[in-house]
Motif scaffolding. Structure first.
Motif, PDB file in Angstrom:
ATOM      1  N   PRO A   1       0.789  -1.230   0.000  1.00  0.00           N
ATOM      2  CA  PRO A   1       0.000   0.000   0.000  1.00  0.00           C
ATOM      3  C   PRO A   1       0.824   1.285   0.000  1.00  0.00           C
ATOM      4  O   PRO A   1       0.265   2.375   0.038  1.00  0.00           O
ATOM      5  CB  PRO A   1      -0.808  -0.116   1.284  1.00  0.00           C
ATOM      6  CG  PRO A   1       0.000  -0.965   2.178  1.00  0.00           C
ATOM      7  CD  PRO A   1       0.854  -1.837   1.331  1.00  0.00           C
ATOM      8  N   GLY A   2       2.174   1.150  -0.035  1.00  0.00           N
ATOM      9  CA  GLY A   2       3.003   2.342  -0.189  1.00  0.00           C
ATOM     10  C   GLY A   2       3.731   2.818   1.045  1.00  0.00           C
ATOM     11  O   GLY A   2       4.404   3.858   1.006  1.00  0.00           O
ATOM     12  N   TYR A   3       3.648   2.092   2.154  1.00  0.00           N
ATOM     13  CA  TYR A   3       4.310   2.522   3.386  1.00  0.00           C
ATOM     14  C   TYR A   3       5.684   1.887   3.597  1.00  0.00           C
ATOM     15  O   TYR A   3       6.496   2.404   4.361  1.00  0.00           O
ATOM     16  CB  TYR A   3       3.452   2.148   4.604  1.00  0.00           C
ATOM     17  CG  TYR A   3       2.124   2.850   4.724  1.00  0.00           C
ATOM     18  CD1 TYR A   3       1.984   4.198   4.410  1.00  0.00           C
ATOM     19  CD2 TYR A   3       1.005   2.162   5.171  1.00  0.00           C
ATOM     20  CE1 TYR A   3       0.758   4.839   4.531  1.00  0.00           C
ATOM     21  CE2 TYR A   3      -0.224   2.790   5.295  1.00  0.00           C
ATOM     22  CZ  TYR A   3      -0.348   4.127   4.974  1.00  0.00           C
ATOM     23  OH  TYR A   3      -1.549   4.748   5.100  1.00  0.00           O
ATOM     24  N   GLY A   4       5.956   0.741   2.970  1.00  0.00           N
ATOM     25  CA  GLY A   4       7.075  -0.109   3.348  1.00  0.00           C
ATOM     26  C   GLY A   4       8.425   0.565   3.452  1.00  0.00           C
ATOM     27  O   GLY A   4       9.115   0.454   4.469  1.00  0.00           O
ATOM     28  N   LEU A   5       8.843   1.261   2.388  1.00  0.00           N
ATOM     29  CA  LEU A   5      10.169   1.874   2.390  1.00  0.00           C
ATOM     30  C   LEU A   5      10.258   2.980   3.423  1.00  0.00           C
ATOM     31  O   LEU A   5      11.223   3.056   4.204  1.00  0.00           O
ATOM     32  CB  LEU A   5      10.494   2.409   0.991  1.00  0.00           C
ATOM     33  CG  LEU A   5      11.882   3.040   0.819  1.00  0.00           C
ATOM     34  CD1 LEU A   5      12.987   2.027   1.108  1.00  0.00           C
ATOM     35  CD2 LEU A   5      12.034   3.597  -0.602  1.00  0.00           C
ATOM     36  N   ALA A   6       9.255   3.848   3.481  1.00  0.00           N
ATOM     37  CA  ALA A   6       9.266   4.971   4.421  1.00  0.00           C
ATOM     38  C   ALA A   6       9.227   4.464   5.865  1.00  0.00           C
ATOM     39  O   ALA A   6       9.936   4.990   6.738  1.00  0.00           O
ATOM     40  CB  ALA A   6       8.075   5.888   4.144  1.00  0.00           C
ATOM     41  N   SER A   7       8.428   3.440   6.124  1.00  0.00           N
ATOM     42  CA  SER A   7       8.347   2.907   7.489  1.00  0.00           C
ATOM     43  C   SER A   7       9.647   2.217   7.896  1.00  0.00           C
ATOM     44  O   SER A   7      10.032   2.236   9.069  1.00  0.00           O
ATOM     45  CB  SER A   7       7.169   1.935   7.603  1.00  0.00           C
ATOM     46  OG  SER A   7       5.947   2.627   7.451  1.00  0.00           O
TER      47      SER A   7
END
Length: 629
Positions: free
Chosen positions: A241-247
């Motif tokens: 959903p688009g959170y993985g790298l930033a998290s």
């Protein structure tokens, strides 16, 4: 505090291929990579467990034990190898007694396993307690995982009923209903982690299988885990959903000890972040990535061809990421600035700016955009890719969107279970059933799978939120929760295969365990092995034309009552034949749909007129299966 050295758990050969390519990576593609992995120096290599034992038999006709042994022999005794275990469910889909757990763990460690990551799909601590103890006692490293999930979105309240004039003037004013109590707070996850450490976990993982941990939440939970735990903390997430790298950047900033990543061609999208992007962030943060990146580069070069071999299962086969080597390729100035912008935003706690920069980085390299449908439905990447692959194979792709939108409802009804195997398969398959019900105009839950009934009954353990007793009675026929009774467990029979020389189907302890854990899948796999051995013992003869199987008399018009497939699937067992008189509740056949095995039972006493299907035949939704007199 910033971690000075970051350890990496490589997921490429297990979770990476499971999330992106429906677990279809063959041993012949793995073998050339292993000498390079031996020198790459990953802290842990995840290579086994999860869907691997099932899928390598089911789809590749390979032995899970050979896979584990081969990898151990190639990488040497010092490399930590890990597997994923579903606690009381092991690598299967039903709860097993302690004797089965002990047998499987003992054999796995003997064959080269080092670390067993243990989780429970319901976060029921009672379901991981025994696995932690056994792994430690058998000489392995118990890695206990807390499954991350979120509270459900609030459903819109119904419009208030209109009141009469005087009632509106003098009647008691209605107060808005209080917001539902939040269940999945930081304290919920921290308390679970502390209990796992107390039980003997040597590593604790925050396991975010659906990629739903947003950056600020990752910072909060990882920070609190580091404050209270004495054992290393691992962070596992996905980019769906688009959170993985930033998290992951936030986890690094908040002191995480181990980060789960994949090598470039098996990373991002519905998988975990790409190691190469994490490496660039760490270089800028002054964090040492404890991996030989030169050897990672050699693995990366070979993985591109491996991925192209998996095109049939690749959701992004026409949109490959760009080739990139972080050790030798110079980043364009504007992309380099994006990494700096992301780090500044992370340190400032500006989540929107951090996400915007990370998405721009991923877009530059050609990785998939955030999947908003997955984000809304709150599902894991592996669950999504398997749903797509299964529905496509069954020519039912039109049901995907409806099924995805129904997943949150099914999950709420089932006690807010986290979505991770096996609950992800159970909830996913039930959402497909629900979509079919609605398409036909049937009431919801007209078709409830055996596994969904068991989940609602309580046989998988205690759900995070209580299930409405009325709903439980509707699905199971009883409003009271009933736990799985291990005393009723029956070890599957190891039959004698008369037509292949009168030998036992399972020839050793390893094969007996496969038969015990995954009976239907292992039955076919082991029969293939015995058939090969039988053929090797026979004198060579001229090949004879294959005899055609007798087909059902399909041309004869259907005049009787017909039992039809509730949803598409593969026939794996047929228990009746023409002329049989069956009783109400008697099992007639077993079919596999969405990786779940479903028993089809007679709804009343009746006589079989003819059977339209054969074992291993793939049928579509509503296909005729059995006609009755």
């Amino acid at each position: 505090m910033v971690t000075k050295k970051l350890k990496i758990r490589d997921l490429t050969l297990r979770d990476g291929q499971q999330s992106l390519f429906a677990t279809r990576l063959k041993q012949q593609d793995i073998d050339p990579l292993l000498p390079l992995y031996k020198e790459a120096g990953f802290y842990i290599m995840e290579v086994w467990g999860g869907a691997v034992p099932d899928s390598v038999m089911r789809y590749l006709d390979e032995s899970p034990w050979v896979r584990l042994r081969t990898i151990r022999e190639a990488v040497g005794p010092n490399q930590l190898l890990s597997a994923l275990s579903r606690g009381r469910n092991l690598f299967g889909y039903v709860p097993y007694p302690d004797s089965v757990l002990e047998g499987f763990y003992k054999e796995a460690i003997k064959n080269g396993l080092s670390v067993m990551r243990i989780f429970d799909a319901l976060n029921d601590i009672d379901n991981v307690r025994e696995s932690i103890r056994l792994i430690n006692e058998l000489g392995g490293i118990a890695d206990a995982a807390v499954c991350y999930t979120v509270d459900p979105k609030e459903e819109p309240a119904p419009a208030p009923a209109k009141k009469g004039f005087f009632a509106s003037l003098f009647g008691k004013k209605e107060q808005p209903a209080p917001a539902p109590k939040k269940i999945f707070t930081d304290e919920y996850f921290v308390n679970l982690a502390l209990e796992m450490e107390r039980l003997g976990a040597k590593i604790v993982t925050l396991k975010d299988m659906a990629g739903l941990v947003n950056p600020l939440r990752a910072a909060s939970i990882i920070g609190k885990l580091k404050e209270v735990l004495k054992v290393p903390v691992d962070f596992h997430t996905h980019c769906t959903p688009g959170y993985g790298l930033a998290s992951s950047v936030m986890a690094i900033l908040n002191g995480v000890d181990i980060l789960d990543t994949n090598i470039w061609w098996f990373g991002e999208g519905s998988a975990a972040p790409a190691l190469e992007l994490v490496y660039i962030f760490c270089q800028k943060l002054g964090v040492e990535v404890d991996v030989n990146m030169d050897k990672v580069g050699e693995i990366r070069e070979r993985l591109e061809a491996v991925r192209r071999n998996l095109a049939d299962f690749d959701l992004n086969k026409d949109n490959f990421p760009k080739r990139f080597d972080p050790l030798h390729d110079k980043l364009p100035a504007e992309v380099d600035a994006l990494f700096d912008k992301a780090i500044a935003a992370a340190k400032a706690g500006d989540e929107n700016a951090l996400l915007e920069a990370c998405h721009a980085i991923e877009a530059h390299f050609g990785f998939p955009k955030p999947n908003l449908l997955v984000k809304e439905a709150e599902v894991p990447g592996g669950m999504y890719s398997n749903m797509v692959a299964q529905l496509k194979a069954l020519n039912s792709s039109d049901l995907l969107d409806d099924a995805m939108k129904l997943i949150p409802k099914v999950r709420r009804d089932a006690g807010l279970v986290p979505l991770v195997t096996p609950t992800s398969q159970i909830v996913g398959a039930q959402a497909v059933n629900l979509a079919i019900d609605r398409k036909k105009g049937n009431p919801d839950y007209t078709n409830a799978s055996n596994q969904f009934i068991s989940l609602v009954k309580g046989e998988y353990g205690h759900t995070p939120a209580p299930i409405d007793p009325a709903f439980r009675e509707k699905i199971t026929g009883n409003a009271t929760e009933h736990a799985y009774d291990v005393s009723k467990y029956k070890k599957p029979e190891n039959p004698t295969v008369e037509d292949l020389g009168g030998v036992k189907l399972a020839s050793n302890k390893e094969e007996e365990l496969l038969l015990e854990l995954l009976p239907n899948v292992a039955n076919k796999f082991l029969r293939n092995r015995r058939a090969e051995e039988y053929a090797a013992r026979q004198p060579k003869e001229e090949p004879k034309p294959a005899a055609k199987a007798a087909a059902a008399v399909a041309d004869e018009p259907i005049t009787g009552e017909v039992f039809r497939a509730p949803m598409g699937g593969r026939i794996i067992e047929i228990d009746v034949k023409a002329g049989d008189k069956v009783k109400k509740g008697q099992k007639m056949l077993v079919y596999e749909a969405m990786k779940m095995e479903n028993d089809l039972e007679a709804e009343r006493d009746i006589t079989v007129k003819r059977v339209f299907v054969t074992v291993d035949e793939v049928v579509g939704t509503d296909a005729p299966l059995i006609e009755f007199e």
